[in-house]
Scaffold this active site. Sequence first.
Site, PDB file in Angstrom:
ATOM      1  N   ASP A 171       0.847  -1.197   0.000  1.00 18.77           N
ATOM      2  CA  ASP A 171       0.000   0.000   0.000  1.00 18.77           C
ATOM      3  C   ASP A 171       0.879   1.242   0.000  1.00 18.77           C
ATOM      4  O   ASP A 171       0.607   2.214   0.699  1.00 18.77           O
ATOM      5  CB  ASP A 171      -0.926  -0.028   1.229  1.00 18.77           C
ATOM      6  CG  ASP A 171      -1.948   1.096   1.181  1.00 18.77           C
ATOM      7  OD1 ASP A 171      -2.276   1.553   0.060  1.00 18.77           O
ATOM      8  OD2 ASP A 171      -2.398   1.539   2.249  1.00 18.77           O
ATOM      9  N   LYS A 179      -1.714  -1.599  -4.344  1.00 17.11           N
ATOM     10  CA  LYS A 179      -2.410  -0.377  -4.752  1.00 17.11           C
ATOM     11  C   LYS A 179      -1.816   0.107  -6.062  1.00 17.11           C
ATOM     12  O   LYS A 179      -0.597   0.113  -6.240  1.00 17.11           O
ATOM     13  CB  LYS A 179      -2.267   0.695  -3.671  1.00 17.11           C
ATOM     14  CG  LYS A 179      -2.949   2.013  -4.025  1.00 17.11           C
ATOM     15  CD  LYS A 179      -3.000   2.944  -2.829  1.00 17.11           C
ATOM     16  CE  LYS A 179      -1.619   3.423  -2.435  1.00 17.11           C
ATOM     17  NZ  LYS A 179      -1.655   4.428  -1.361  1.00 17.11           N
TER      18      LYS A 179
END
EC number: 2.1.1.-
Length: 865
Positions: free
Chosen positions: A117, A157
């Site tokens: 992330d 992500k």
Amino acid sequence: MAIQKKHGKGRLDKWYKLAKEKGYRARAAFKLIQLNKKYGFLEKSKVLLDLCAAPGSWCQVAAEVMPVSSLIVGVDLAPIKPIPKVITFQSDITTEKCRATIRQHLKTWKADTVLHDGAPNVGTAWVQDSFNQAELTLQAMKLATEFLVEGGTFVTKVFRSKDYNSMLWVFNQLFKKVEATKPPSSRNVSAEIFVVCRGFKAPKRIDPKFLDPRAVFAELADPTPNNEAKVYKPEIKKRKRDGYEEGDYTQYKELPAYEFIQSTDPIAILGSTNRLSLEQSKNGDVALAVLEKLPETTDEIRTCCADLKVLGRKEFKLLLKWRLAVREKLGFPTKKSVKKEEEAAAAVAAAEEVAKIESMDEEMRIQHELEKLKERNSTKKKRERRKENERKQKDIVRMQMHMVAPMDIGVEQAGPEGEDAMFALRAVEKGDVMRRLAKGKMVVASEADAKKDRDSGIGSSGETDDESDEELDRLETELDDMYDQFRERKAASDAKYRAKKARQARNGDGDEEWEGVSDNEKADEISDDSELEEESSGDSDDEDDTAPRKSLLTDLDTTPSDNSGLSKRARAFFNQDIFKELDGDMDEPMDEELRAALAGEDEDADMEDTVSKADSKKTKEKTADKKAAKKAKKAAQKAQQVKDDDSDDESDGGFEVVKSGKEDDWEDEDKRTKDGRLDIDIITAEAMTLAHQLATGQKSSHDVIDDGFNKHAFKDREGLPEWFLDDETKHDKPQKPITKAAAAAIKEKMRAFNARPIKKVREAKGRKKMKAAQRLEKLKKKSDLLVNEEGMTEKEKAESIAKLLRKATKKKPKQAVKVVVAKGANRGIKGRPQGIKGRYKIVDPRMKKEMRALKRVAQKAKKRR
């Protein structure tokens, strides 16, 4: 100085407040919670690796959801505060030091899940920021491929940009399932999405280009525009809305006409330009003035140059012709002029070459000619080889498309009887050619004699009218066989037809498969290269006629033929060891009637063998062998009987040999039941009507025989093609009357027939009975052992036997259907849920509402009644 917080719109939303309430370090924790709720990968993980984990909210969620004693490792460039049950350290994921530290913490373990992330430092141009984010994701992917277990999960992500599709392609090569999703806790204004990659393939070797940003995100060159399609096929042109070209926002191009004339690629100009200008401005170019005044520049040309986007194929060709005419008039090089120059240059070069060749000496000239001949010969061989390969390829394609029989290809190959055979020995022996060859006095016939032979009906290849008729008959036979194959393929999809063919195959009366053209048929074709005439006198002819005929073909079976009247098959059968003891008796004179019977039986066997070759060689030969063996055995038994009865009497009297009946009698005996009646089943309404009429006396057997003599009984079907007979069978058949009672009886019979259980049900019942009998047998054995047990009283024996009976007759409890709610890890699951055995049913809230609605509707309908 006071801490400044971001108070932008959407920053302090409900997820921010929930994170503060639950103690998560960032609102991003709910993104992982929602992803896990949808895919359920944390509950199955024992080892987790979190890349770019700061401030640690994803590690907090993993520590709560994952099983106890799980290994969780978090790494980031920024420091991470300690988290219970989580190992964290500070490092850069793109360095070798980070990779070594992770390997030190994991030891021999492999990670079940890898999370990422992270985001790079942004603030420069948007294009550069998006590339940095994609490059960071690819670095995380590179680290994941090293530590991820086979079948593991990778969650990352990604920011949507032009590099997104390239990255998705890399994910699809390394994982079985790749899905992109955006959890509700992610802001709508953010360009971030999360890609969940499941089922890591764990290849043994990964190409470094897969994980190299320069190779993955390399910009592909734009394809060359297809201007020829725009010019020659403008009606099928499709517009691709790719945006505007760099610096060309009007999408309108105009060029002077003389550039079109001077260009070496006129088609590209016609495909990419909107207008060709012929207008000359003040103090403009003189070339445009010259083009304007040329007689080839007509009004139609001016109209076409005004708007090129609306022109068709015809108008574009007109402009190209106009360009060629103008170039030729103005002295520009054209195809014709270039061709003339090339021809002139080639002529000059040829003249020089001739001059050089003439100066060669004799040996060099001969060597040069030999090389040319070799080259020509090799070219010819290559051409013939290519033609032969093409012919073979066509034959294979024809066979695959069922256009010919498979044996055609084998017959066409070179062999003793094929088309490419050098000699047709059987044909030479069959005709009168062998007698003429034996004389040896032959010369080549003249053209006049050959013409006479052609006029008399003999072709150039020695083929007479009778042979041409045989060829036509052969072609008709092949056509009928091809029609049979077509009918078989067409009817193969019908289930009734397949069942019928299966019954015929079981009964042994099915049609045999055609095995191609026999070699004996091919042997009748004669092809002579020259015409021969005889020069011998009539006396020599008479002498040669009396001479024994010589054969060119040698029979491989050198067994001496005897005059006993037995065929080869019967003689081979009697040569077995079992008949050796009868040799002495067989030398004795046998009854003439017995010999005639044996000879007749052998002739019948030979006749059956000849007929079998025309239909089906393999099946019929087996049948003939069996019949011949049976008949030979009966004959041997009869001979033994004669020997036993008349051992002292060598005369021909004493018994009478009666030949066995036809095969139909044996077939009728096979079709009879045990009580002697014929096994006949009435399955049609016409047959039932006739049976009723015979039973009630409305018709007699003589009436039935008389009805058999009608216009349909004596149809001449010999020589008619199969397709015509099929059509006649469908439409030209007698319509026999049926009664209502007969139709009802057949209907009732079919209803009873269809009411029978299917084969699977009958087999299941049979298995059930068999298992029950086996259990009963085991129970009897155990009860016998208990009865013979001396250490037990009668009461104990009775109780034990009763207990065994109860246990044997006890039914197994029916397994209840387990209900699985489709939520959490079971949401959208395909197949059996994890940990569920036996029968199950997946339900969801939607199904519950539908069941309630159905009950409500049923109650309303019940009240209305």
